[in-house]
Structures are given as structure tokens and as C-alpha cells.
Design a protein around this motif. Structure first.
Motif, short mmCIF file in Angstrom:
data_model
loop_
_atom_site.label_atom_id
_atom_site.label_comp_id
_atom_site.label_asym_id
_atom_site.label_seq_id
_atom_site.Cartn_x
_atom_site.Cartn_y
_atom_site.Cartn_z
N GLN A 236 43.96 -53.54 43.70
CA GLN A 236 42.76 -52.99 43.09
C GLN A 236 41.93 -52.37 44.21
N LEU A 237 41.41 -51.17 43.99
CA LEU A 237 40.60 -50.50 44.99
C LEU A 237 39.31 -51.27 45.22
N PHE A 238 39.11 -51.72 46.44
CA PHE A 238 37.89 -52.42 46.84
C PHE A 238 36.82 -51.41 47.23
N GLY A 239 37.22 -50.35 47.91
CA GLY A 239 36.27 -49.33 48.31
C GLY A 239 36.90 -48.24 49.14
N THR A 240 36.23 -47.09 49.18
CA THR A 240 36.62 -45.98 50.03
C THR A 240 35.51 -45.82 51.06
N PHE A 241 35.89 -45.79 52.33
CA PHE A 241 34.92 -45.80 53.41
C PHE A 241 35.06 -44.54 54.25
N THR A 242 33.93 -43.87 54.50
CA THR A 242 33.90 -42.66 55.32
C THR A 242 32.65 -42.70 56.19
N GLY A 243 32.65 -41.86 57.21
CA GLY A 243 31.46 -41.66 58.03
C GLY A 243 30.80 -42.93 58.51
N SER A 244 29.52 -43.08 58.17
CA SER A 244 28.75 -44.24 58.64
C SER A 244 28.89 -45.47 57.74
N ASP A 245 29.73 -45.39 56.70
CA ASP A 245 29.97 -46.56 55.85
C ASP A 245 30.48 -47.71 56.71
N GLU A 246 29.96 -48.89 56.48
CA GLU A 246 30.45 -50.05 57.22
C GLU A 246 31.61 -50.66 56.47
N LEU A 247 32.76 -50.67 57.12
CA LEU A 247 33.96 -51.21 56.52
C LEU A 247 34.02 -52.69 56.84
N ARG A 248 34.02 -53.48 55.80
CA ARG A 248 34.17 -54.93 55.94
C ARG A 248 35.37 -55.33 55.10
N SER A 249 36.07 -56.30 55.57
CA SER A 249 37.30 -56.72 54.92
C SER A 249 37.34 -58.24 54.82
N ALA A 250 37.92 -58.75 53.77
CA ALA A 250 38.13 -60.19 53.63
C ALA A 250 39.01 -60.71 54.76
N MET A 251 39.83 -59.84 55.33
CA MET A 251 40.74 -60.25 56.40
C MET A 251 40.01 -60.59 57.69
N PHE A 252 38.81 -60.02 57.89
CA PHE A 252 38.10 -60.18 59.15
C PHE A 252 36.80 -60.94 59.04
N GLY A 253 36.52 -61.54 57.91
CA GLY A 253 35.30 -62.31 57.75
C GLY A 253 34.06 -61.46 57.93
N SER A 254 33.20 -61.82 58.86
CA SER A 254 31.94 -61.12 59.04
C SER A 254 32.05 -59.91 59.98
N VAL A 255 33.23 -59.67 60.52
CA VAL A 255 33.41 -58.55 61.43
C VAL A 255 33.49 -57.25 60.63
N GLY A 256 32.77 -56.25 61.06
CA GLY A 256 32.81 -54.96 60.39
C GLY A 256 32.70 -53.84 61.40
N PHE A 257 32.96 -52.63 60.96
CA PHE A 257 32.83 -51.47 61.83
C PHE A 257 32.59 -50.24 60.96
N ARG A 258 32.06 -49.21 61.56
CA ARG A 258 31.82 -47.96 60.84
C ARG A 258 33.14 -47.20 60.70
N ALA A 259 33.37 -46.65 59.53
CA ALA A 259 34.62 -45.95 59.26
C ALA A 259 34.87 -44.83 60.28
N ALA A 260 33.82 -44.12 60.68
CA ALA A 260 33.98 -43.01 61.62
C ALA A 260 34.55 -43.46 62.96
N GLU A 261 34.37 -44.72 63.31
CA GLU A 261 34.88 -45.21 64.59
C GLU A 261 36.40 -45.12 64.67
N ILE A 262 37.06 -45.16 63.55
CA ILE A 262 38.53 -45.06 63.52
C ILE A 262 38.98 -43.70 64.02
N TRP A 263 38.20 -42.68 63.75
CA TRP A 263 38.63 -41.31 64.01
C TRP A 263 38.14 -40.77 65.35
N THR A 264 37.40 -41.56 66.12
CA THR A 264 36.91 -41.05 67.43
C THR A 264 37.86 -41.38 68.55
#
Length: 92
Positions: free
Chosen positions: A64-92
Motif C-alpha cells: 500500500q502506498l505510504f507516501g510519495t516524497f520529493t524536494g524538502s519533504d521529510e522521508l520517514r520510514s517504519a524501518m528507521f524509527g525516528s531517523v528521517g531525511f529530506r527527499a532531495a538529499e538522495i539526489w545531491t
């Protein structure tokens, strides 16, 4: 615990696919169904063309789609608990 010297024995908790124009149909179709059936808990589809990440989580009927993340969206995942990062960081 599912890794040994030669192979992976079982489903990983997280699978990440980086799609291209030629692989997107297979990644969103066949592979998604296969990973859901095999027990992967979370499936990310990273799309460099759109600089987006779709996060799917395991549900009774498949992913089931949990979310689509782009730009400054903060991507959080059940896999990483409280750790998150901005989607744009993946592409830099």
C-alpha cells in the motif's frame, strides 16, 4: 540473521529500486508483487527523472502506498524509527 556467506535466506525488511524508463513497468508490476508475496515489509521506488521516492508498506493485500516524497519533504520510514531525511538529499 538472514545473511550467510553465499546468499540471502529470506526476505529483507526493505527493498529499494531505482527505476528508469525501461524498468519502471517491471519494478511497479512484477517485482512489487513478488516482493509483497515473499514478505518484504517496505518497498521504495526511487525515480531519478522525477526526483521522487514512492514508499510502499506491506498490507494484507500486497503493498500500500505510504507516501510519495520529493524536494524538502521529510522521508520517514517504519524501518528507521525516528531517523528521517529530506527527499532531495538522495539526489545531491
Amino acid at each position: 540473521p538472514i545473511l550467510d556467506e553465499n546468499k540471502v535466506n529470506g526476505a529483507p525488511d526493505l527493498m529499494i529500486e531505482i527505476v528508469s524508463e525501461s524498468t519502471e513497468g517491471r519494478d511497479r508490476g512484477f517485482k512489487m508483487k513478488l516482493y509483497a508475496r515473499e514478505g518484504v515489509k517496505e518497498y521504495w521506488i526511487a525515480d531519478p527523472a522525477h526526483k521522487s521516492i514512492d514508499v510502499y508498506q506491506s498490507a494484507r493485500t500486497g503493498f500500500q502506498l505510504f507516501g510519495t516524497f520529493t524536494g524538502s519533504d521529510e522521508l520517514r520510514s517504519a524501518m528507521f524509527g525516528s531517523v528521517g531525511f529530506r527527499a532531495a538529499e538522495i539526489w545531491t
